[in-house]
Design a protein around this motif. Structure first.
Motif, mmCIF file in Angstrom:
data_model
loop_
_atom_site.group_PDB
_atom_site.id
_atom_site.type_symbol
_atom_site.label_atom_id
_atom_site.label_comp_id
_atom_site.label_asym_id
_atom_site.label_seq_id
_atom_site.Cartn_x
_atom_site.Cartn_y
_atom_site.Cartn_z
ATOM 1 N N PHE A 25 1.098 -1.292 -0.134
ATOM 2 C CA PHE A 25 -0.171 -0.071 -0.126
ATOM 3 C C PHE A 25 0.716 1.097 -0.242
ATOM 4 O O PHE A 25 0.197 2.746 -0.856
ATOM 5 C CB PHE A 25 -0.568 0.290 1.066
ATOM 6 C CG PHE A 25 -2.390 -0.630 0.952
ATOM 7 C CD1 PHE A 25 -2.729 -1.206 -0.393
ATOM 8 C CD2 PHE A 25 -2.466 -1.877 2.049
ATOM 9 C CE1 PHE A 25 -3.978 -1.764 -0.830
ATOM 10 C CE2 PHE A 25 -3.196 -2.959 1.694
ATOM 11 C CZ PHE A 25 -3.786 -2.983 0.630
ATOM 12 N N GLU A 26 2.014 1.187 0.712
ATOM 13 C CA GLU A 26 2.874 2.213 0.869
ATOM 14 C C GLU A 26 3.677 2.428 -0.819
ATOM 15 O O GLU A 26 3.507 4.549 -0.711
ATOM 16 C CB GLU A 26 4.017 2.039 1.501
ATOM 17 C CG GLU A 26 4.920 2.842 1.922
ATOM 18 C CD GLU A 26 4.810 4.970 2.300
ATOM 19 O OE1 GLU A 26 5.175 5.525 2.060
ATOM 20 O OE2 GLU A 26 3.204 4.621 3.303
ATOM 21 N N SER A 31 3.503 8.608 -4.607
ATOM 22 C CA SER A 31 3.641 9.872 -5.320
ATOM 23 C C SER A 31 5.891 9.156 -5.749
ATOM 24 O O SER A 31 6.173 9.882 -6.645
ATOM 25 C CB SER A 31 3.616 11.115 -5.837
ATOM 26 O OG SER A 31 3.680 12.112 -5.308
ATOM 27 N N LYS A 32 6.517 9.266 -4.795
ATOM 28 C CA LYS A 32 8.066 9.189 -5.371
ATOM 29 C C LYS A 32 8.067 7.445 -5.883
ATOM 30 O O LYS A 32 9.432 7.890 -6.084
ATOM 31 C CB LYS A 32 8.284 9.657 -4.040
ATOM 32 C CG LYS A 32 9.016 7.956 -2.974
ATOM 33 C CD LYS A 32 9.332 9.022 -1.728
ATOM 34 C CE LYS A 32 9.927 7.886 -1.017
ATOM 35 N NZ LYS A 32 10.787 8.386 0.254
#
Length: 150
Positions: A25-26, A31-32
């Motif tokens: 999930f991370e 967005s990075k």
């Protein structure tokens, strides 16, 4: 309360699955971490694979091939042999950055003294894949090269 080995294994599996799901999930939500496809329309691109292989073979069969070189002072130089008439060469050059598609760019082939120079200031350090699609005397060619910019 005493925990037996069966309960311990179930707890260990549950903690491990929670750990893995957290990272999934991370990566998906942050967005990075850029997880774009290499080619936007993958299946459309794949359907033209045989045609692409024919163009690569045409370029491979040439007696004198165009050369793609990189120099720190100039940039990328694409030189065609003197036997080719410069005004009859048409096509474009795609400089593809595998690490970040934001730096990709396309340029038309406009030769000066049988060569095309892509200036150093357009290139950032790292790996660049060069795909040169060109046409000469009605025959299509595809030349692929990898360069590393220092």
């Amino acid at each position: 309360m005493k925990i037996n080995w069966g309960t311990g294994i179930v707890i260990a599996f549950a903690l491990f699955m929670t750990f893995i799901l957290y990272f999934v999930f991370e990566v998906q939500s942050n967005s990075k971490y850029d997880n774009d496809l290499v080619v936007e329309e993958y299946y459309k691109h794949d359907s033209h694979f045989q045609e692409e292989m024919a163009r690569i073979q045409n370029a491979h069969d040439l007696q004198q091939k165009p050369s793609i070189t990189y120099k720190n002072t100039e940039g990328v130089k694409i030189a065609f042999p003197a036997t080719f008439e410069s005004d009859k060469i048409k096509g474009n050059v795609l400089l593809y950055r595998p690490s970040n598609k934001k730096f990709d760019f396309n340029t038309s082939i406009a030769l000066t003294n049988s060569a095309l120079v892509i200036p150093q200031n357009k290139l950032i350090k790292g790996r660049w894949d060069i795909n040169m699609e060109w046409q000469y005397a009605g025959k299509k060619y595809l030349t692929k090269e990898v360069i590393y910019v220092n």
